[in-house]
Each structure stands twice: as structure tokens, then as C-alpha cells.
Design a protein around this motif. Structure first.
Motif, mmCIF file in Angstrom:
data_model
loop_
_atom_site.group_PDB
_atom_site.id
_atom_site.type_symbol
_atom_site.label_atom_id
_atom_site.label_comp_id
_atom_site.label_asym_id
_atom_site.label_seq_id
_atom_site.Cartn_x
_atom_site.Cartn_y
_atom_site.Cartn_z
ATOM 1 N N GLY A 25 2.735 0.050 4.306
ATOM 2 C CA GLY A 25 3.263 0.083 2.954
ATOM 3 C C GLY A 25 3.097 -1.219 2.203
ATOM 4 O O GLY A 25 3.691 -1.418 1.151
ATOM 5 N N GLU A 26 2.285 -2.145 2.734
ATOM 6 C CA GLU A 26 2.067 -3.427 2.086
ATOM 7 C C GLU A 26 0.804 -3.384 1.239
ATOM 8 O O GLU A 26 -0.166 -2.707 1.576
ATOM 9 C CB GLU A 26 1.939 -4.532 3.141
ATOM 10 C CG GLU A 26 3.207 -4.704 3.988
ATOM 11 C CD GLU A 26 2.989 -5.683 5.118
ATOM 12 O OE1 GLU A 26 1.804 -5.928 5.460
ATOM 13 O OE2 GLU A 26 3.978 -6.183 5.673
ATOM 14 N N ILE A 27 0.818 -4.126 0.142
ATOM 15 C CA ILE A 27 -0.345 -4.203 -0.732
ATOM 16 C C ILE A 27 -1.368 -5.142 -0.105
ATOM 17 O O ILE A 27 -1.064 -6.289 0.226
ATOM 18 C CB ILE A 27 0.047 -4.720 -2.125
ATOM 19 C CG1 ILE A 27 1.168 -3.853 -2.726
ATOM 20 C CG2 ILE A 27 -1.156 -4.738 -3.046
ATOM 21 C CD1 ILE A 27 0.790 -2.418 -2.926
ATOM 22 N N SER A 28 -2.575 -4.656 0.092
ATOM 23 C CA SER A 28 -3.595 -5.458 0.765
ATOM 24 C C SER A 28 -4.604 -6.066 -0.198
ATOM 25 O O SER A 28 -5.213 -7.077 0.091
ATOM 26 C CB SER A 28 -4.325 -4.604 1.807
ATOM 27 O OG SER A 28 -4.891 -3.449 1.202
ATOM 28 N N ASN A 29 -4.802 -5.467 -1.356
ATOM 29 C CA ASN A 29 -5.777 -5.960 -2.317
ATOM 30 C C ASN A 29 -5.202 -7.152 -3.093
ATOM 31 O O ASN A 29 -4.104 -7.080 -3.640
ATOM 32 C CB ASN A 29 -6.158 -4.828 -3.287
ATOM 33 C CG ASN A 29 -7.215 -5.251 -4.276
ATOM 34 O OD1 ASN A 29 -6.902 -5.956 -5.236
ATOM 35 N ND2 ASN A 29 -8.439 -4.804 -4.067
ATOM 36 N N THR A 30 -5.953 -8.256 -3.143
ATOM 37 C CA THR A 30 -5.461 -9.469 -3.791
ATOM 38 C C THR A 30 -5.145 -9.247 -5.255
ATOM 39 O O THR A 30 -4.111 -9.706 -5.768
ATOM 40 C CB THR A 30 -6.498 -10.605 -3.649
ATOM 41 O OG1 THR A 30 -6.724 -10.842 -2.266
ATOM 42 C CG2 THR A 30 -5.996 -11.880 -4.313
ATOM 43 N N ASN A 31 -6.003 -8.540 -5.972
ATOM 44 C CA ASN A 31 -5.762 -8.281 -7.389
ATOM 45 C C ASN A 31 -4.521 -7.422 -7.587
ATOM 46 O O ASN A 31 -3.741 -7.635 -8.528
ATOM 47 C CB ASN A 31 -6.978 -7.601 -8.019
ATOM 48 C CG ASN A 31 -8.161 -8.546 -8.156
ATOM 49 O OD1 ASN A 31 -7.986 -9.766 -8.209
ATOM 50 N ND2 ASN A 31 -9.363 -7.992 -8.187
ATOM 51 N N ALA A 79 -1.486 -9.584 -7.224
ATOM 52 C CA ALA A 79 -1.269 -10.421 -8.398
ATOM 53 C C ALA A 79 -0.651 -9.619 -9.539
ATOM 54 O O ALA A 79 0.278 -10.084 -10.207
ATOM 55 C CB ALA A 79 -2.590 -11.043 -8.842
ATOM 56 N N ARG A 80 -1.171 -8.424 -9.763
ATOM 57 C CA ARG A 80 -0.621 -7.592 -10.844
ATOM 58 C C ARG A 80 0.811 -7.168 -10.535
ATOM 59 O O ARG A 80 1.657 -7.107 -11.428
ATOM 60 C CB ARG A 80 -1.528 -6.375 -11.060
ATOM 61 C CG ARG A 80 -2.848 -6.718 -11.765
ATOM 62 C CD ARG A 80 -3.574 -5.465 -12.216
ATOM 63 N NE ARG A 80 -4.153 -4.757 -11.079
ATOM 64 C CZ ARG A 80 -5.401 -4.937 -10.643
ATOM 65 N NH1 ARG A 80 -6.185 -5.833 -11.247
ATOM 66 N NH2 ARG A 80 -5.873 -4.251 -9.615
ATOM 67 N N LEU A 81 1.068 -6.872 -9.264
ATOM 68 C CA LEU A 81 2.429 -6.511 -8.878
ATOM 69 C C LEU A 81 3.375 -7.697 -9.069
ATOM 70 O O LEU A 81 4.514 -7.542 -9.537
ATOM 71 C CB LEU A 81 2.447 -6.058 -7.417
ATOM 72 C CG LEU A 81 3.771 -5.501 -6.891
ATOM 73 C CD1 LEU A 81 4.187 -4.255 -7.664
ATOM 74 C CD2 LEU A 81 3.661 -5.190 -5.404
ATOM 75 N N ALA A 82 2.897 -8.900 -8.744
ATOM 76 C CA ALA A 82 3.728 -10.097 -8.889
ATOM 77 C C ALA A 82 4.090 -10.344 -10.343
ATOM 78 O O ALA A 82 5.241 -10.678 -10.664
ATOM 79 C CB ALA A 82 3.000 -11.313 -8.313
ATOM 80 N N ILE A 83 3.131 -10.151 -11.252
ATOM 81 C CA ILE A 83 3.432 -10.404 -12.666
ATOM 82 C C ILE A 83 4.337 -9.309 -13.225
ATOM 83 O O ILE A 83 5.171 -9.558 -14.107
ATOM 84 C CB ILE A 83 2.133 -10.559 -13.494
ATOM 85 C CG1 ILE A 83 2.403 -11.407 -14.748
ATOM 86 C CG2 ILE A 83 1.540 -9.226 -13.877
ATOM 87 C CD1 ILE A 83 2.746 -12.848 -14.453
ATOM 88 N N MET A 84 4.219 -8.089 -12.718
ATOM 89 C CA MET A 84 5.147 -7.021 -13.120
ATOM 90 C C MET A 84 6.564 -7.349 -12.663
ATOM 91 O O MET A 84 7.545 -7.139 -13.402
ATOM 92 C CB MET A 84 4.705 -5.686 -12.529
ATOM 93 C CG MET A 84 3.422 -5.133 -13.115
ATOM 94 S SD MET A 84 3.619 -4.596 -14.846
ATOM 95 C CE MET A 84 4.533 -3.070 -14.603
#
Length: 361
Positions: free
Chosen positions: A6-12, A15-20
Motif C-alpha cells: 500500500g506504499e507509493i513507489s513512484n517518485t513523482n 511528490a504530488r501526494l506530499a504537496i497535496m
């Protein structure tokens, strides 16, 4: 893309999740503000039971006989704050029913035997006057002579609070809710008040901190509570304490040791030097200034302590003074040396404050 855990593996995607997450960050303090207003921590704590309760059970406790309210909406707030370790969530095996108890973080919102908690600090930081100010943070970057609070509210913060008794009371409760636990811990660990006969508390308000010090150290013969005349005239009579009104930029009463807490961040470097010079002049040889202040680290990291200190720094910049600030240990040392202090020693205070000793030869 998620992996099997259930972890996000794609770097992009990360990053988008972090800014959200950052964009939605306002949901956290506003939800925290809501649970403080509802006295939700006290409802769960119930004298120390801290028994896990459903949102409906919590709602019944906080609303009492009049009933009503929306348990589902409360649960949504509880789930968010659980993700920030304010509450602990207890679920049935099928995940259908959720119950909530307080974590150690959540317990800081429980009202203690003195009627204090960190809840007032939360409320004070999110009152309407503060919220009107936050959209103007960019202005102090464009022009550091700009004072966002003044522009948003038509008055400087202390004048604004002084003209609003309810907000002024909230601010004083907020400061007490943070200061009393710090002072209790400080007095257990720090022995810098030994052999002091006259102790001056600069900016001591009603004398609460000075009273705690004198109760711990019976050898102190006199405590001088020094603050603005309009502040000390409201201060209660306390044995061995003399209330003195004045202006820190004019003079400071003489004493063996001068103590101040949470005083220097709202002033510019030049103003701090003037305050500290007046302290220096009021001290005898081998006297010292004890300042308990937030001290930011030299290196920036993502620890909770660093974030709390740097977040507080932006609060000072935006709400109080554009050039007031939290300082590093070296910056404090340089301020002290500039006015004649020979040394600056630091001691552990607590999670937020550091004890700084400035010594006069």
C-alpha cells in the motif's frame, strides 16, 4: 503506483501526494481547534479512565441532555487527528466500529487541577484576528517593514489583546498552559537559583513563574516582578514578591540574578541588545541573566522539534514582528557578547525551551 504494502513507489507520485498533504494541512489545526472548543479531551479522559469511546458516545458526553450533533462528522475529525497521533483508534475486527482514546499528545489537551491545558494555546493561535493575518505572510518577504497583524486588524497585537478582555484572558491562559509545565520541569532539573538573594523576573506578568521559583528556593529573600505598569497593577499580592512597573528599554531593577522567559523572540536584534544591556547594568559582578527561550538548531531537519520551533518562528514573524525571530544558540551568544556578557551557557529546558545563562564577570 502502490506496491503490495500500500506504499507509493513512484517518485513523482510521492511528490504530488506530499504537496497535496501540505495543501490540506489547514485541516489539521482547524480540526484540533474544533475538538478543543468541544472539550473533547476532557470528555474522553473522565478523571483518568481514558476508556475508548465511539464518536456517538463522545458526542453524548459533550452535548449532555440536549443531545443532537453529528457523530459521523465527529468521527471524520477524529480519524484525521488519529493520523497525527492525537487520538488512538480502536476498531473491531470487521473495521465497522471505531472507538477513540487519548494518546500522550491528546492528554496535553486535558484540563488539569489548576484549570490549565495546552488547549488554550491551540485556541489562541486560531482566533479570528490571527486567521485574518496568515494570508499576508508573503508581504513580510516583499517588505520587512510590513506588519501583517497590524494591516489585517488595524492594531498591533498587544494593543488588540489589551482592548479585548476575552482575547487577553485567552492569551494569558495559553501562556500559563505552556509555561507551568515547563517551570515545573525546569525547577526539578535546573539548580541555577542557588545562593540568590534578590531575583528579578522581567516580563513576569502576574508573578506566577516567580512564585514557583520562590516556593522551590526558600533562600531567595526577595522576588521582583517587573512588567508594564498596567500589568503589575493587576497582579495579586504574593509573599516575598514586590511588583514593579516600568519599561524594559529604560531600566531594569537591580538583582543578583535576572530571569526572563519567552521574552526575546518578539524583539529585533537591536532591541534585544538594549534589553540585555539594561540587564547587564542591573547585575552585580558575577551576576547572571537566565533566559528561557526557543532556540532553533543550526541545521534544518524534519524532526518534530525543529518543525515546532521553525513554525513558531514564522508565527512570530507574521503575527508579532517581521524582524522578531527565534534564534540559534550562536546568535544568542553574539547578542550577549555585544553588550558585555562574557559567556553563554546552555542547559536542557524541555521540548521547546532552552535555558541560557549569560554571565557577567
Amino acid at each position: 503506483m502502490e506496491n503490495g504494502n500500500g506504499e507509493i513507489s513512484n517518485t513523482n507520485d510521492k511528490a504530488r501526494l506530499a504537496i497535496m498533504d501540505l495543501a490540506h494541512m489547514m485541516s489539521v489545526p482547524m480540526s484540533l481547534n474544533a475538538v478543543v472548543k468541544l472539550k473533547l479531551a476532557d470528555a474522553i479522559w473522565q478523571g483518568g479512565s481514558n476508556a475508548p469511546l465511539t464518536s456517538a458516545e463522545i458526542l453524548a458526553k459533550i452535548r449532555g441532555p440536549k443531545g443532537g450533533g453529528d457523530a459521523e462528522n465527529l468521527q471524520r475529525v477524529l480519524r484525521l487527528l488519529t493520523s497525527y497521533d492525537v487520538f488512538e483508534e480502536h476498531t473491531t475486527d470487521d473495521g465497522f466500529q471505531r472507538r477513540y482514546s487519548l494518546t500522550e499528545v491528546g492528554k496535553t489537551l486535558v484540563t488539569d487541577e489548576d484549570g490549565l491545558s495546552h488547549g488554550s494555546y491551540v485556541l489562541q493561535h486560531h482566533q479570528d484576528a490571527i486567521l485574518r493575518t496568515w494570508p499576508m505572510v508573503h508581504e513580510v518577504i516583499n517588505d520587512s517593514s510590513s506588519e501583517p497583524f497590524l494591516k489585517a486588524n488595524g492594531e498591533k497585537p498587544y494593543n488588540y489583546y489589551g482592548n479585548n478582555p476575552e482575547l487577553n484572558s485567552l492569551m494569558l491562559n495559553a501562556m500559563s498552559g505552556v509555561s507551568v509545565p515547563f517551570m515545573k520541569g525546569m525547577l526539578e532539573r535546573y539548580d541555577g537559583f542557588q545562593e540568590v538573594k534578590t531575583l528579578v523576573d522581567v516580563g513576569g506578568s502576574g508573578g506566577d513563574c516567580l512564585k514557583m521559583i520562590l516556593e522551590k528556593h526558600s533562600s531567595i529573600q526577595l522576588g521582583i516582578n517587573f512588567d508594564l505598569p498596567e500589568v503589575v497593577k493587576k497582579a495579586p499580592q504574593i509573599p516575598r514578591i514586590k511588583h514593579v512597573g516600568g519599561d524594559i528599554f529604560d531600566h531594569i531593577p537591580k538583582g543578583d540574578v535576572i530571569f526572563m522567559k519567552w521574552m526575546l523572540p518578539i524583539w529585533t536584534d537591536d532591541e534585544c541588545k538594549q534589553i540585555m544591556k539594561n540587564c547587564y547594568d542591573a547585575l552585580p559582578k558575577k551576576g547572571k541573566l537566565i533566559a528561557c527561550e526557543p532556540v532553533v538548531p543550526n541545521h534544518t531537519d524534519d524532526s518534530q522539534r525543529t518543525r515546532a520551533l521553525l513554525g513558531g518562528d514564522i508565527f512570530i514573524m507574521s503575527i508579532y514582528r517581521a524582524k522578531g525571530k527565534h534564534r540559534t544558540e550562536e546568535e544568542f551568544r553574539q547578542l550577549g557578547q555585544a553588550v558585555g556578557f562574557s559567556d553563554c551557557r546552555t542547559f536542557y529546558g524541555d521540548h521547546y525551551f532552552t535555558i541560557l545563562e549569560f554571565h557577567k564577570l
